[in-house]
Enzyme design. Structure first.
Site, PDB file in Angstrom:
ATOM      1  N   ASP A  28      -9.010  -2.486   7.589  1.00 44.44           N
ATOM      2  CA  ASP A  28      -9.165  -3.535   8.617  1.00 44.44           C
ATOM      3  C   ASP A  28     -10.747  -3.506   9.157  1.00 44.44           C
ATOM      4  O   ASP A  28     -11.316  -2.404   9.202  1.00 44.44           O
ATOM      5  CB  ASP A  28      -8.169  -3.146   9.778  1.00 44.44           C
ATOM      6  CG  ASP A  28      -8.068  -4.616  10.553  1.00 44.44           C
ATOM      7  OD1 ASP A  28      -8.506  -5.579  10.217  1.00 44.44           O
ATOM      8  OD2 ASP A  28      -7.151  -4.328  11.660  1.00 44.44           O
ATOM      9  N   ASN A  30     -13.291  -5.617   8.327  1.00 43.71           N
ATOM     10  CA  ASN A  30     -14.356  -5.994   7.393  1.00 43.71           C
ATOM     11  C   ASN A  30     -15.045  -7.200   8.206  1.00 43.71           C
ATOM     12  O   ASN A  30     -16.421  -7.239   8.168  1.00 43.71           O
ATOM     13  CB  ASN A  30     -13.830  -6.713   6.098  1.00 43.71           C
ATOM     14  CG  ASN A  30     -13.215  -5.894   5.249  1.00 43.71           C
ATOM     15  OD1 ASN A  30     -13.535  -4.384   5.390  1.00 43.71           O
ATOM     16  ND2 ASN A  30     -12.465  -6.403   4.175  1.00 43.71           N
ATOM     17  N   HIS A  45     -15.911  -8.800   3.454  1.00 42.59           N
ATOM     18  CA  HIS A  45     -14.840  -8.522   2.494  1.00 42.59           C
ATOM     19  C   HIS A  45     -15.591  -7.808   1.171  1.00 42.59           C
ATOM     20  O   HIS A  45     -14.931  -7.208   0.404  1.00 42.59           O
ATOM     21  CB  HIS A  45     -14.240  -9.778   2.147  1.00 42.59           C
ATOM     22  CG  HIS A  45     -13.411 -10.371   3.382  1.00 42.59           C
ATOM     23  ND1 HIS A  45     -12.597  -9.540   4.207  1.00 42.59           N
ATOM     24  CD2 HIS A  45     -13.223 -11.619   4.032  1.00 42.59           C
ATOM     25  CE1 HIS A  45     -12.019 -10.228   5.048  1.00 42.59           C
ATOM     26  NE2 HIS A  45     -12.288 -11.407   5.123  1.00 42.59           N
ATOM     27  N   THR A  74       1.179 -11.157   3.879  1.00 43.05           N
ATOM     28  CA  THR A  74       1.842 -12.361   3.690  1.00 43.05           C
ATOM     29  C   THR A  74       1.659 -13.365   4.916  1.00 43.05           C
ATOM     30  O   THR A  74       1.628 -14.472   4.838  1.00 43.05           O
ATOM     31  CB  THR A  74       3.359 -12.178   3.826  1.00 43.05           C
ATOM     32  OG1 THR A  74       3.565 -11.166   4.822  1.00 43.05           O
ATOM     33  CG2 THR A  74       3.983 -11.858   2.528  1.00 43.05           C
ATOM     34  N   TRP A  77      -2.693 -15.803   4.846  1.00 42.10           N
ATOM     35  CA  TRP A  77      -2.660 -17.122   4.280  1.00 42.10           C
ATOM     36  C   TRP A  77      -2.863 -18.065   5.652  1.00 42.10           C
ATOM     37  O   TRP A  77      -3.311 -19.165   5.486  1.00 42.10           O
ATOM     38  CB  TRP A  77      -1.367 -17.681   3.615  1.00 42.10           C
ATOM     39  CG  TRP A  77      -0.917 -16.800   2.572  1.00 42.10           C
ATOM     40  CD1 TRP A  77       0.064 -16.008   2.438  1.00 42.10           C
ATOM     41  CD2 TRP A  77      -1.531 -16.911   1.229  1.00 42.10           C
ATOM     42  NE1 TRP A  77       0.207 -15.507   0.986  1.00 42.10           N
ATOM     43  CE2 TRP A  77      -0.721 -16.162   0.603  1.00 42.10           C
ATOM     44  CE3 TRP A  77      -2.778 -17.627   0.836  1.00 42.10           C
ATOM     45  CZ2 TRP A  77      -1.379 -15.944  -0.944  1.00 42.10           C
ATOM     46  CZ3 TRP A  77      -2.884 -17.397  -0.782  1.00 42.10           C
ATOM     47  CH2 TRP A  77      -2.294 -16.862  -1.406  1.00 42.10           C
ATOM     48  N   ARG A  79      -5.317 -17.528   7.484  1.00 37.62           N
ATOM     49  CA  ARG A  79      -6.613 -17.675   7.931  1.00 37.62           C
ATOM     50  C   ARG A  79      -7.256 -18.858   7.092  1.00 37.62           C
ATOM     51  O   ARG A  79      -6.772 -19.693   6.355  1.00 37.62           O
ATOM     52  CB  ARG A  79      -7.309 -16.363   7.027  1.00 37.62           C
ATOM     53  CG  ARG A  79      -6.944 -15.229   7.917  1.00 37.62           C
ATOM     54  CD  ARG A  79      -7.366 -13.910   7.436  1.00 37.62           C
ATOM     55  NE  ARG A  79      -7.237 -12.581   7.952  1.00 37.62           N
ATOM     56  CZ  ARG A  79      -7.873 -11.732   8.028  1.00 37.62           C
ATOM     57  NH1 ARG A  79      -9.122 -11.604   7.442  1.00 37.62           N
ATOM     58  NH2 ARG A  79      -7.341 -10.512   8.698  1.00 37.62           N
ATOM     59  N   LEU A 139      -5.285   9.184 -11.050  1.00 36.21           N
ATOM     60  CA  LEU A 139      -5.186   8.538  -9.532  1.00 36.21           C
ATOM     61  C   LEU A 139      -3.971   7.432  -9.836  1.00 36.21           C
ATOM     62  O   LEU A 139      -4.255   6.403 -10.651  1.00 36.21           O
ATOM     63  CB  LEU A 139      -6.301   8.375  -8.841  1.00 36.21           C
ATOM     64  CG  LEU A 139      -6.173   7.587  -7.643  1.00 36.21           C
ATOM     65  CD1 LEU A 139      -5.669   8.486  -6.459  1.00 36.21           C
ATOM     66  CD2 LEU A 139      -7.184   6.663  -7.071  1.00 36.21           C
ATOM     67  N   ARG A 199      -1.631  -0.887  14.979  1.00 33.61           N
ATOM     68  CA  ARG A 199      -0.285  -1.556  14.648  1.00 33.61           C
ATOM     69  C   ARG A 199      -0.075  -1.316  13.276  1.00 33.61           C
ATOM     70  O   ARG A 199      -1.206  -0.988  12.181  1.00 33.61           O
ATOM     71  CB  ARG A 199      -0.409  -3.043  15.311  1.00 33.61           C
ATOM     72  CG  ARG A 199      -1.519  -3.906  14.773  1.00 33.61           C
ATOM     73  CD  ARG A 199      -1.332  -5.080  15.261  1.00 33.61           C
ATOM     74  NE  ARG A 199      -2.738  -5.897  15.131  1.00 33.61           N
ATOM     75  CZ  ARG A 199      -3.552  -6.044  15.819  1.00 33.61           C
ATOM     76  NH1 ARG A 199      -3.693  -5.496  17.261  1.00 33.61           N
ATOM     77  NH2 ARG A 199      -4.776  -6.781  15.694  1.00 33.61           N
TER      78      ARG A 199
HETATM   79  C1  IPE Z   1      -3.715  -6.501   8.276  1.00 32.93           C
HETATM   80  O1  IPE Z   1      -4.940  -6.722   8.653  1.00 32.93           O
HETATM   81  C2  IPE Z   1      -3.438  -6.698   7.030  1.00 32.93           C
HETATM   82  C3  IPE Z   1      -4.395  -6.450   5.950  1.00 32.93           C
HETATM   83  C4  IPE Z   1      -5.040  -5.284   6.197  1.00 32.93           C
HETATM   84  C5  IPE Z   1      -4.464  -6.900   4.592  1.00 32.93           C
HETATM   85  P1  IPE Z   1      -5.081  -7.801   9.742  1.00 32.93           P
HETATM   86  O2  IPE Z   1      -6.424  -7.918  10.076  1.00 32.93           O
HETATM   87  O3  IPE Z   1      -4.567  -9.188   9.007  1.00 32.93           O
HETATM   88  O4  IPE Z   1      -3.962  -7.535  10.735  1.00 32.93           O
HETATM   89  P2  IPE Z   1      -3.716  -8.158  12.361  1.00 32.93           P
HETATM   90  O5  IPE Z   1      -3.601  -9.934  11.933  1.00 32.93           O
HETATM   91  O6  IPE Z   1      -4.940  -7.714  13.051  1.00 32.93           O
HETATM   92  O7  IPE Z   1      -2.467  -7.225  12.598  1.00 32.93           O
HETATM   93  C1  IPE Z   2      -9.281  -6.604   6.548  1.00 27.88           C
HETATM   94  O1  IPE Z   2     -10.565  -6.969   7.438  1.00 27.88           O
HETATM   95  C2  IPE Z   2      -9.251  -7.287   5.391  1.00 27.88           C
HETATM   96  C3  IPE Z   2      -8.034  -8.058   5.445  1.00 27.88           C
HETATM   97  C4  IPE Z   2      -7.421  -8.237   6.165  1.00 27.88           C
HETATM   98  C5  IPE Z   2      -8.041  -9.037   4.091  1.00 27.88           C
HETATM   99  P1  IPE Z   2     -10.286  -8.222   8.437  1.00 27.88           P
HETATM  100  O2  IPE Z   2     -10.750  -9.379   7.628  1.00 27.88           O
HETATM  101  O3  IPE Z   2      -9.064  -8.097   9.067  1.00 27.88           O
HETATM  102  O4  IPE Z   2     -11.469  -7.784   9.566  1.00 27.88           O
HETATM  103  P2  IPE Z   2     -11.494  -8.141  11.157  1.00 27.88           P
HETATM  104  O5  IPE Z   2     -10.256  -7.470  11.715  1.00 27.88           O
HETATM  105  O6  IPE Z   2     -11.281  -9.545  11.212  1.00 27.88           O
HETATM  106  O7  IPE Z   2     -12.611  -7.555  11.697  1.00 27.88           O
HETATM  107 MG    MG Z   3      -8.137  -7.399  10.890  1.00 29.93          MG
END
Ligand code: IPE
Ligand code: IPE
Ligand code: MG
Length: 245
Positions: A28, A30, A45, A74, A77, A79, A139, A199
């Site tokens: 998380d 990115n 990303h 799941t 989507w 976004r 791995l 979480r």
């Molecule tokens: C959780 O990250 C899902 C992935 C890492 C693929 P999110 O950034 O989507 O989670 P929330 O919405 O903050 O809980």
């Molecule tokens: C995690 O980074 C990657 C995915 C959930 C696909 P985020 O895109 O959730 O990055 P933040 O949480 O917005 O910084």
């Molecule tokens: Mg995130």
């Protein structure tokens, strides 16, 4: 078997650490990593995908046997379409590149999640990598795409019923696990979430019944060997009791 028996003591940079067999990461941050640099989220990303590649080598060298990353949920989507498209493009490229890479590094790649929700060409490249790497003994790398734990459990139940397991007396944890996407894999010993969020976001709910958790403020694109060792160091100090004394 006592689950501790799976764990391995290893000397890493002069320090004796208890290395988990299976590490799962909710990668998380990115988007925030890119924002800090005044760059578009998709740039984050791209860097995140590079970090995944790099970390596969790091965890292998540390002696970790199973490495699982949460790449697309799941719920993701929801976004903006442009971001979903960019993520799918990265996954597509990742799968195609993996075909060659796994042949060299002996890595076994699996994808968990509802693959039927992905475009046909991505499904095909996933099937190609999974088949080509199935016999690899290095791995075990698992990537969760269009993955949600609740969705996984419902799909498992549907498959179980479709296979004729309708007798309540027959139900068991082992039978249910057999129908999960993670069938045959050990549960994660250590679950890490980056970016400061604390979480689970619908990740491996069944499988993390006895996992140890580690949260770090580091944003995923900045994750590296040192931050991984920090997590393993914290894990080494945990007293896992599995309900015993
Ligand atoms: C959780 O990250 C899902 C992935 C890492 C693929 P999110 O950034 O989507 O989670 P929330 O919405 O903050 O809980
Ligand atoms: C995690 O980074 C990657 C995915 C959930 C696909 P985020 O895109 O959730 O990055 P933040 O949480 O917005 O910084
Ligand atoms: Mg995130």
């Amino acid at each position: 078997m006592n689950k501790w028996e799976y764990n391995m003591e290893r000397i890493i940079d002069g320090e004796t650490l208890n290395v988990p067999e299976h590490v799962a990461i909710i990668l998380d941050g990115n988007g925030r990593w890119a924002k800090k640099r005044f760059m578009p989220r998709n740039y984050g990303h791209m860097q995140g995908a590079k970090t995944v590649e790099k970390m596969c080598e790091v965890v292998r060298d540390l002696g970790i046997k199973y490495f699982t990353v949460y790449a697309f949920s799941t719920e993701n989507w929801k976004r903006p379409q442009s971001e979903v498209d960019a993520l799918m493009k990265l996954l597509r490229k990742y799968m195609i590149d993996s075909l060659e890479r796994t042949a060299k590094n002996n890595m076994r790649v699996r994808v968990i999640g509802d693959k039927t929700g992905l475009s046909e060409d991505i499904q095909k490249s996933i099937a190609d990598v999974e088949t080509a790497s199935a016999g690899n003994t290095g791995l075990n790398f698992t990537i969760a795409i269009n993955y949600g734990s609740r969705d996984e459990m419902i799909r498992a139940m549907k498959k179980m019923l479709a296979d004729g397991h309708t007798n309540p007396d027959e139900m068991s944890e082992a039978l249910f696990e057999h129908y999960l996407d993670t069938a045959g894999m050990p549960d994660p010993d250590l679950v890490i979430r980056t970016s400061g969020e604390q979480r689970v976001s619908n990740f491996l709910l069944w499988q993390m019944a006895y996992s140890e958790f580690y949260f770090t403020p580091v944003l995923w694109p900045d994750y590296n060997k040192e931050t991984m060792i920090e997590a393993i160091r914290a894990y080494s100090k945990r007293d896992r009791r599995f309900g015993g004394v």
